[in-house]
Design an enzyme around this catalytic site. Sequence first.
Site, mmCIF file in Angstrom:
data_model
loop_
_atom_site.group_PDB
_atom_site.id
_atom_site.type_symbol
_atom_site.label_atom_id
_atom_site.label_comp_id
_atom_site.label_asym_id
_atom_site.label_seq_id
_atom_site.Cartn_x
_atom_site.Cartn_y
_atom_site.Cartn_z
ATOM 1 N N ASP A 5 50.789 70.178 16.411
ATOM 2 C CA ASP A 5 51.383 71.471 16.771
ATOM 3 C C ASP A 5 52.174 71.428 18.072
ATOM 4 O OD1 ASP A 5 50.140 72.535 14.505
ATOM 5 O OD2 ASP A 5 48.316 72.989 15.611
ATOM 6 N N LYS B 267 56.984 69.750 16.496
ATOM 7 C CA LYS B 267 57.733 68.696 15.783
ATOM 8 C C LYS B 267 58.744 69.302 14.813
ATOM 9 C CE LYS B 267 53.797 67.195 14.268
ATOM 10 N NZ LYS B 267 52.897 68.044 15.059
ATOM 11 N N ASN C 263 48.225 69.744 5.290
ATOM 12 C CA ASN C 263 47.449 70.052 6.502
ATOM 13 C C ASN C 263 48.423 70.383 7.643
ATOM 14 O OD1 ASN C 263 48.296 67.365 6.390
ATOM 15 N ND2 ASN C 263 46.486 66.519 7.372
ATOM 16 N N GLY D 217 51.618 72.171 9.481
ATOM 17 C CA GLY D 217 52.301 73.465 9.458
ATOM 18 C C GLY D 217 53.394 73.394 10.502
ATOM 19 N N HIS D 218 54.635 73.333 10.071
ATOM 20 C CA HIS D 218 55.768 73.163 10.994
ATOM 21 C C HIS D 218 56.620 74.426 10.986
ATOM 22 C CE1 HIS D 218 55.453 68.469 10.717
ATOM 23 N NE2 HIS D 218 54.341 69.057 11.105
ATOM 24 N N GLN E 57 50.865 66.050 12.186
ATOM 25 C CA GLN E 57 49.719 65.891 13.089
ATOM 26 C C GLN E 57 50.181 65.270 14.425
ATOM 27 O OE1 GLN E 57 48.976 64.560 9.510
ATOM 28 N NE2 GLN E 57 48.916 66.765 9.343
ATOM 29 N N THR F 214 48.835 76.644 9.616
ATOM 30 C CA THR F 214 48.261 76.375 8.302
ATOM 31 C C THR F 214 47.020 77.216 8.047
ATOM 32 O OG1 THR F 214 49.162 74.148 8.283
ATOM 33 C CG2 THR F 214 47.284 74.530 6.843
HETATM 34 P P1 GDP Z 1 54.422 71.444 14.719
HETATM 35 O O1 GDP Z 1 53.259 71.404 13.804
HETATM 36 O O2 GDP Z 1 54.410 70.312 15.696
HETATM 37 O O3 GDP Z 1 55.743 71.555 14.014
HETATM 38 O O4 GDP Z 1 54.251 72.779 15.589
HETATM 39 P P2 GDP Z 1 53.832 74.242 15.044
HETATM 40 O O5 GDP Z 1 55.003 74.846 14.374
HETATM 41 O O6 GDP Z 1 52.552 74.194 14.299
HETATM 42 O O7 GDP Z 1 53.494 74.951 16.400
HETATM 43 C C1 GDP Z 1 54.436 75.103 17.412
HETATM 44 C C2 GDP Z 1 54.583 76.602 17.716
HETATM 45 O O8 GDP Z 1 55.309 76.766 18.895
HETATM 46 C C3 GDP Z 1 55.373 77.347 16.653
HETATM 47 O O9 GDP Z 1 54.898 78.665 16.583
HETATM 48 C C4 GDP Z 1 56.795 77.313 17.192
HETATM 49 O O10 GDP Z 1 57.606 78.383 16.709
HETATM 50 C C5 GDP Z 1 56.525 77.468 18.664
HETATM 51 N N1 GDP Z 1 57.489 76.819 19.560
HETATM 52 C C6 GDP Z 1 58.115 75.629 19.448
HETATM 53 N N2 GDP Z 1 58.811 75.353 20.575
HETATM 54 C C7 GDP Z 1 58.630 76.401 21.396
HETATM 55 C C8 GDP Z 1 59.050 76.694 22.729
HETATM 56 O O11 GDP Z 1 59.736 75.929 23.392
HETATM 57 N N3 GDP Z 1 58.613 77.876 23.264
HETATM 58 C C9 GDP Z 1 57.822 78.759 22.571
HETATM 59 N N4 GDP Z 1 57.452 79.881 23.165
HETATM 60 N N5 GDP Z 1 57.406 78.503 21.328
HETATM 61 C C10 GDP Z 1 57.793 77.341 20.756
HETATM 62 P P1 IMO Z 2 50.820 69.577 12.351
HETATM 63 O O1 IMO Z 2 51.696 68.650 11.554
HETATM 64 C C1 IMO Z 2 46.992 70.366 14.252
HETATM 65 C C2 IMO Z 2 43.415 68.687 12.318
HETATM 66 C C3 IMO Z 2 42.422 69.657 11.693
HETATM 67 C C4 IMO Z 2 41.130 68.870 11.881
HETATM 68 C C5 IMO Z 2 41.568 67.426 11.658
HETATM 69 C C6 IMO Z 2 41.314 66.907 10.257
HETATM 70 O O2 IMO Z 2 51.086 71.018 12.090
HETATM 71 O O3 IMO Z 2 50.833 69.217 13.791
HETATM 72 P P2 IMO Z 2 42.464 67.344 7.899
HETATM 73 O O4 IMO Z 2 42.641 68.601 7.106
HETATM 74 O O5 IMO Z 2 43.741 66.649 8.220
HETATM 75 O O6 IMO Z 2 41.459 66.409 7.274
HETATM 76 O O7 IMO Z 2 41.803 67.828 9.288
HETATM 77 O O8 IMO Z 2 42.963 67.400 11.930
HETATM 78 N N1 IMO Z 2 44.814 68.821 11.839
HETATM 79 C C7 IMO Z 2 45.808 69.352 12.558
HETATM 80 N N2 IMO Z 2 45.795 69.943 13.779
HETATM 81 N N3 IMO Z 2 48.153 70.195 13.593
HETATM 82 C C8 IMO Z 2 48.190 69.598 12.388
HETATM 83 O O9 IMO Z 2 49.352 69.310 11.759
HETATM 84 C C9 IMO Z 2 46.974 69.174 11.798
HETATM 85 N N4 IMO Z 2 46.639 68.574 10.641
HETATM 86 C C10 IMO Z 2 45.328 68.351 10.686
HETATM 87 O O10 IMO Z 2 42.413 70.871 12.379
HETATM 88 O O11 IMO Z 2 40.699 68.974 13.210
HETATM 89 MG MG MG Z 3 51.674 72.638 13.164
#
Ligand code: GDP
Ligand code: IMO
Ligand code: MG
Length: 431
Positions: free
Chosen positions: A13, A16, A38, A40-41, A221, A297
Amino acid sequence: MKTLAVIGAQWGDEGKGKITDYLASQADMVVRFQGGNNAGHTIVFGDQKFALHLIPSGIFRHNTSNILAQGMVIDPLALNEEMDMLNDAGVPLTNLFISDRAHIIMPFHKDLDKLLEERRPQKVGTTGRGIGPAYMDKAARTGLRVCTFIDSVGFKNYLETMLPFINDALKKAAKNTYKVQELFDLFKPIRNRLSNHLADTSSVIHDALKKNERILFEGAQGTMLCLDHGTYPFVTSSSPAASSIPLNVGMPARNLTSVLGIVKAYTTRVGSGAFPTEITGETADAIATKGHEFGTTTGRRRRIGWLDIVQLRYAHRINGFTDLAVTLLDVLGGVDAIKLCVAYEVDGERFERFPADHETLKHCKPVYETLPGFTEDITDVRNFDDLPENAQNYLNTIERLIGVPVSIFSVGPDRRATIIRKSFFTEEEIS
Ligand code: GDP
Ligand code: IMO
Ligand code: MG
């Protein structure tokens, strides 16, 4: 530079999806190489917001091919839903390619995921998406690959062979069991739909490399959730590290040229496991609220902590970052004093090495350096020089302590709130 890996440097998270979507406007291809739904982007542009779980974040760039490579585990029901969602939003899926060698997540893998969690004395806190059991089947050589799933005879054979074992286990746990014909019928329309996107994706990538095309590899991840290098056993079941890319996509290792580590300006973690710099209380709540730190997610609130340089140096050792992107910098606005963990202390002894043993990690106390915070709202900043001095100082300190240039920083969720300090693919400006 033609190939660039986008790698989570922490526990996932890190943003990416946002960075991949941004850079994808200059790439010919975006490849997801491991994990499944698993992940969530989140991608935000204008008044539109998308959460992608399986489909690469290059899908909004219509000249870019998007590949689900063979190292992934794919839940066809989830993929079908995601394709529907994008279709409804008018996003074309013509450039979507799915590896014929990727593994399939069946509904019972999700049941087994939950069952394993229930029985574990120490919960991993998985996403419950069946990721672990699907990779277990892959390693046990009892998995279902896309090429077999698409084939009627192959798929039926698989169900007839596997269901007796699966149903036995489910019955013993007083869970619902499955019937061959029911599963076969459920997946029929989805198999037809996916067969239109099937490809030998390794070959597609090779052709692109031969043509000198620009390829982005989108990690899911983060490094600390890596099965091999992460905080085992509180990890996922694949390797999100850059070195897993060649294996997982079927390309020679020498073809990976650059590795961009995505670093959230603080640290978050979802699920269980040691987290030395974790904080609770007012500052943690303020960061969680401002950063909307709830899982894309599962909706779970993410745990919050300060940046951990010991952990990030370790991630750099594993991945060999050529550049860093620091995201969510805006969220730290208003935090009086920003802490950075520069070493750990256990029983009065100070060390800077990330420990292998989870028990040791649990007892690591962070040694902090404190930097003055900034109060300004920086969401409209589009230049490093326009950042408040203390924010500049924070980025410079990260750069110095990890020894990798901060080539991108991000000050908001929107695509445009991304500041690029060097050009990755071309000199063109990214829109
Ligand atoms: P990922 O799994 O690495 O793609 O990241 P996620 O989407 O799960 O979580 C990142 C969160 O931060 C999302 O809600 C994005 O919309 C938000 N986000 C990304 N970059 C920025 C930033 O520079 N500032 C803020 N406030 N939010 C951001
Ligand atoms: P993105 O791509 C954050 C964590 C779960 C749990 C562990 C194992 O959005 O960054 P799993 O279901 O993979 O067997 O769970 O990994 N986990 C993540 N945490 N971002 C993710 O993906 C994750 N994918 C799995 O919360 O601790
Ligand atoms: Mg994510």
